[in-house]
Scaffold this motif. Sequence first.
Motif, PDB file in Angstrom:
ATOM      1  N   UNK A  12      32.547  52.902  40.508  1.00 50.20           N
ATOM      2  CA  UNK A  12      33.003  52.521  39.184  1.00 50.20           C
ATOM      3  C   UNK A  12      32.066  53.129  38.165  1.00 50.20           C
ATOM      4  N   UNK A  13      32.617  54.020  37.334  1.00 55.36           N
ATOM      5  CA  UNK A  13      31.807  54.698  36.330  1.00 55.36           C
ATOM      6  C   UNK A  13      32.685  55.018  35.138  1.00 55.36           C
ATOM      7  N   UNK A  25      26.753  44.653  31.107  1.00 54.98           N
ATOM      8  CA  UNK A  25      26.056  43.381  31.291  1.00 54.98           C
ATOM      9  C   UNK A  25      26.049  43.041  32.782  1.00 54.98           C
ATOM     10  N   UNK A  43      41.430  44.351  37.195  1.00 57.85           N
ATOM     11  CA  UNK A  43      40.258  43.941  37.977  1.00 57.85           C
ATOM     12  C   UNK A  43      38.956  44.449  37.389  1.00 57.85           C
ATOM     13  N   UNK A  44      39.044  45.504  36.561  1.00 56.12           N
ATOM     14  CA  UNK A  44      37.813  46.072  35.987  1.00 56.12           C
ATOM     15  C   UNK A  44      37.887  46.197  34.468  1.00 56.12           C
ATOM     16  N   UNK A 104      38.038  44.010  29.661  1.00 56.12           N
ATOM     17  CA  UNK A 104      37.999  42.957  30.679  1.00 56.12           C
ATOM     18  C   UNK A 104      37.661  41.608  30.044  1.00 56.12           C
ATOM     19  N   UNK A 105      36.625  41.616  29.192  1.00 56.86           N
ATOM     20  CA  UNK A 105      36.198  40.371  28.554  1.00 56.86           C
ATOM     21  C   UNK A 105      37.279  39.839  27.608  1.00 56.86           C
ATOM     22  N   UNK A 148      39.279  48.786  33.158  1.00 60.83           N
ATOM     23  CA  UNK A 148      39.279  50.228  32.897  1.00 60.83           C
ATOM     24  C   UNK A 148      40.640  50.690  32.388  1.00 60.83           C
ATOM     25  N   UNK A 172      29.136  40.983  34.035  1.00 59.34           N
ATOM     26  CA  UNK A 172      30.364  41.763  34.158  1.00 59.34           C
ATOM     27  C   UNK A 172      30.336  42.658  35.389  1.00 59.34           C
ATOM     28  N   UNK A 183      39.556  43.556  46.339  1.00 60.23           N
ATOM     29  CA  UNK A 183      40.750  44.400  46.326  1.00 60.23           C
ATOM     30  C   UNK A 183      40.829  45.246  47.596  1.00 60.23           C
ATOM     31  N   UNK A 220      35.483  35.514  48.198  1.00 60.30           N
ATOM     32  CA  UNK A 220      34.837  35.411  46.877  1.00 60.30           C
ATOM     33  C   UNK A 220      33.644  34.458  46.929  1.00 60.30           C
ATOM     34  N   UNK A 244      39.877  38.219  29.647  1.00 61.74           N
ATOM     35  CA  UNK A 244      39.385  36.930  30.130  1.00 61.74           C
ATOM     36  C   UNK A 244      39.507  35.864  29.034  1.00 61.74           C
ATOM     37  N   UNK A 258      31.022  40.827  38.491  1.00 60.38           N
ATOM     38  CA  UNK A 258      32.445  40.490  38.649  1.00 60.38           C
ATOM     39  C   UNK A 258      33.245  41.689  39.135  1.00 60.38           C
ATOM     40  N   UNK A 259      32.935  42.859  38.547  1.00 60.92           N
ATOM     41  CA  UNK A 259      33.656  44.069  38.952  1.00 60.92           C
ATOM     42  C   UNK A 259      33.371  44.389  40.412  1.00 60.92           C
ATOM     43  N   UNK A 261      35.323  42.048  42.463  1.00 58.74           N
ATOM     44  CA  UNK A 261      36.761  42.368  42.425  1.00 58.74           C
ATOM     45  C   UNK A 261      37.101  43.592  43.263  1.00 58.74           C
ATOM     46  N   UNK A 262      36.227  44.601  43.188  1.00 60.81           N
ATOM     47  CA  UNK A 262      36.516  45.825  43.937  1.00 60.81           C
ATOM     48  C   UNK A 262      36.455  45.570  45.439  1.00 60.81           C
ATOM     49  N   UNK A 296      47.760  45.380  40.576  1.00 62.36           N
ATOM     50  CA  UNK A 296      46.795  44.780  39.648  1.00 62.36           C
ATOM     51  C   UNK A 296      46.632  45.586  38.367  1.00 62.36           C
ATOM     52  N   UNK A 340      34.382  47.002  30.128  1.00 60.15           N
ATOM     53  CA  UNK A 340      33.815  45.668  29.928  1.00 60.15           C
ATOM     54  C   UNK A 340      34.454  44.960  28.734  1.00 60.15           C
TER      55      UNK A 340
END
Lengths: 275, 775, 153
Positions: free
Chosen positions: A178-179, A255, B642-643, B767-768, B645, A258, A269, A236, B771, A261-262, A265-266, B457, B764
């Motif tokens: 993830x980037x 952060x 989920x992210x 996503x936030x 993105x 966050x 998934x 989880x 949420x 959480x990612x 989630x990944x 998702x 982020x």
Amino acid sequence: MSKIKKFYRPENLDTALELLSDEKNMVIGGGTTVAMNVPGSISGLVSLKKLQLSEMKVTGSKVEIGGGTTAQELYKWEGINNVWGGILTSACRNIGSTLTRNLVTVGGNIVSVFPWSDIPVVLMLLDGNVVSTGNNKVPFQKYFEKSPVSQGYGKDKIITGIEIEKNTGNEGYFWETFQKTKVDFAMTTICGLIKTENKIVKELRLAIGAVSVLPVRLTGVENALIGKELTESALREALKKEFENVKIRDDFRVSKGYICEVTENLIVKNLMKGL
Amino acid sequence: MSKKFKVVKTSVEKVDGYSLVAGRGVFVDDIDLPGMLQIKMLTSPHAHAVIKSINIKKAEALEGVHTIMTHENVPRIPHTTAGQGFPEPSPYDTYTFRRKVRFVGDRVAAVVAETEEIAEEAMKLIEVEYDVLPAVFDPKDAIKEGAPIIHDEEDCYIPIPVAYEPERNLCAHVDVEAGDFDKAYAESDVQVDREYYSHYAQHCPMEPHICIGYPDENDRLVLRVSTQVPFHSRRITAQCTGIPIRKIRVIKPRIGGGFGTKQEVLLEDVVAFAVMRTGRPVRWALTRKEEFISSRTRHPQYVNIKIGANKDGKINAMEMKVLSNTGAYGSHALTVMSNCGSKVLPLYRCKNIRFWGDTAYTNMPVAGAYRGYGATQAAFAMECVISEVAQKIGMDTVEFRKMNHIKSGEGSPIFEKLGEGKEGVPQTIGSCGLAECIEWGEKEIEWGKKNPPSEPHKRRGKGVAILMQGSSVPEIDMGSAFIKMNEDGSFNLLMGATDLGTGSDTVLSQIAAEVLGTTEKFIIPYSSDTDFTPFDVGAYASSTTYLTGSAVLKTAEKVKEQIFGVAQNMGPFKDCSVDEMYLEDAQVKCKTCDKTISFSDICNFAMYAKDQFQIAACESHITHKSPPPFTAHFVEVEVDTMTGKVDLLKYVAPVDCGTPINPILADGQTQGAVVNGISFALTEEYFFNEKGVMLNPDFNNYKILSTVDMPELKTTLIDTYEETGPFGAKSVSEISINGALPAIANAIYDAVGVRINNGPFTPEKVYMAMKELKK
Amino acid sequence: MELKLNINDKLHVLDIEPGDLLVDVLRKSGYKSVKIGCREGTCGTCTILLNGNAVNSCLVFAADCEGASIHSVESLGTMAEPHPLQEAFVKHGATQCGYCNPGSLLSAKALLNEKPDPTEEEVKEALDGNLCRCTGYVKRIEAILAASKKMRS
């Protein structure tokens, strides 16, 4: 007025080690890290280019990759396409750009380890060893317990290569990073292996990187789930518990809450997808 | 509408193309001068501090150091670095060196040494004692009572009669109103009031700023500069150094991109002083890190939009309030802020409009001109609010735009009220292909069709934004050209206009060739050298094709007249009238007889035969209008729940730029601007620590898109003809950078129901927000 | 120290400092097409072919290249006789400011040497280290695909 006064290209390991025993000298693999910033105390560079460490071969149950192999060579090598579900290929593809992949070496990537380094995370998952001078072999998981530089790699021992136990089958592997863009330092990278029978977890391996200074194998999650039925809630719960033990590094781009959480989630998934 | 041309409106090969791809193109740094010295700048580690003392003795003593410049040994002359027309609408709040530093990265001392390495060593030996002052980073805080005053010196001022109150960090202010906004807003059925924030970003030209100076054989100062504004560069360098203009020559060779950051006189003063002091050639090249920290950025802005509309979809009232952050110095502070209103508000038909703009000083990196120039920031807010108003009314967001956007023959009170540092110029819209742009875009994106996501998702959505810009600054900016004829029938075209990669040398050559009945291969363009090329304001404000293009056209017409005159003097055409003559295939032809004379014969006759003279002309042009190009951007995104993105699937950008003089180059301008806009909207951002230090001054951490990040991008040119432009042309370069922020924001809303009101739309943030929405 | 380099198929014997980076050595030797945009291996303007592989010459120590074969864009073609890639860059509008062109052309050349018939995805991947702020990449990708087609026919 370059600080570098000497550039050595030793032709054998003994000479290289002798040169490196001088504290003013420093090893370079691909050289990409050092080219940007030579440490102040260094006045000599020791290149490993002439050591012929770039062989890649499959012998019996092992895949052997020389430390001088470039990321691009490894990425394009068919020998690893079908090993461990091809996740090492994916990781190599993710290193920098084509231009840097042509320079970065496997040895370099696992000695001067950055949090986002791509090869180490995958190795955490695999059976195999880091091989250094004197045919010293250290299992990947042990090797990444501490910073390789602090263990003397690149100074009193030179990484000659890695050897990976070939596995069978290609099912159940995953790797995801993830980037921000496709050419970027990873913010989190996950990879894993899962085998189930009738929803019961038979084998489970999970590793994460980039969120921590060194890659981490999530053995707590693995132990908690093996032998049980895989459900999202159990997964989880186990992940959350494990993350309490992982030291999440500071990354000004995201952060901590966050990125955890990612990461969770990944993993969820990818693991649930297989079911 | 469309007219027939021979050279114009064809994609001839870029005149410098083969030179560039062969690696022959000579940029500033591609010359070797014997004995060239290097400059390195010591910069401030503090966001706000007074230099208590500075000791350069040890550094000066280092072998290889030639001179060190600080505020103690360089004249203090207030000026602006903004490369604008004179007198500039930017405050004179900058000095070559200053006793007070105002942002992390501000100049402290320049070391001139044999090598960059020696200069860097010397920098470490300079002892500076600072009195650190409290700093202020947000423009909202900066204009509050009691905030630290950033420009408390007595000699800073703005050279034009506009509001300037540095004593409360207010660098610029404008407010104008047409009709009665408050009343109309209060009476509207639907009201939306939202604040948007657009963030810090850098231009990232592949070639960072660089300047090489040297004394010529007559002891004049020659500056090779990567600049968009060679003439402003000469004038401001003269102002800062006291060297008379006649003793300065500015050469602009090939330039590695600018996008506004090189509309700035950033290095020349220091290089000039260094050459004066040492008598040697001197080079100052910014590193990529310095480019991020110490050059120029986009103005971050809070933009608050209020729109009142009726249930039937009619817009009654619009208000835009801008709070712009210019950072430590006020480069383009007033004009970027004014442009928010003048390039965005006229897009919608409305009688009651209010614009209010403030620009604040802060202890942050210095903002300046950046492609889009305020319109980018304002269009983000406006186009998101427009969509929200439509949704509130219950109308389709595209239909709402179709109903309200400006059309040919219509005007806007804003054109007249809001100019650059003064009132604007009234104008009605001439050519307008916006309706066609919308139609083309709707079809291409399949507006109204919801596509299923690629994975369960993920969520898909579509968004739209419509845009206008301008073409040059009317009644202020001037361009000119000089053309002379050679014996082989070729023409030198000398221009102060600045090709910085845009292709203007090619476009302007095509215009000349069209008038002169020849091909662009017989035009030899040269830009720019203040010794040889006539004045031009330079490459900014989307002006070159429209403004300098008209100057070239006029000049070529003059040359044409001279050619006809010579033809009449020559035997074959003795009995032909000038009215019957025309130019074609590099020949003078006559409509009534079938005789021809070649250009070569014409020039040879003029030079060597009778009544000898050089066929040549120089003409200038100013504009009385700034006809807007138009575009409608459509985008489809897929958001990963989920992210957070945002993946861009498809981006559609049809543009009306009048006649595209060179369609491939015009399309290239659009594509480059769009991708820069997308990159700005999705990934580019400055990270600062609590002390105002930028944490990511490199391409590893400041991410601009690369080939592998590209969405499917569809662009096209919508054909219109602008009567006031050269062969019907308007501008094209800036407009398309403005669409990505609002179009993508609108698409994210369509996909996942969250409105992101500040860029970039990082995973982020999205996503936030999702949420938060769930709560 | 002495360094033997084969630059554009000509042997050069150069006098260098042990810590010199390849980009600086090449520029000093007159190969000004090798540009500098970041010195951090992130922009790609200094791309050259090192033994056939496209690399950032700002990340390579010159001394590590003893005996190596280097190609800069000057080896591709000339203004009068451009390489099909160079020609395609001009014809397809892939050159604006041109600062990134030498590097991106060499990345494209390395790709076509290995894969004469690349897919669009392969072109994008091969050029992923050559940033361009002017063109938005579309025309660059089109140009490379067009050149590969022309070179095969």
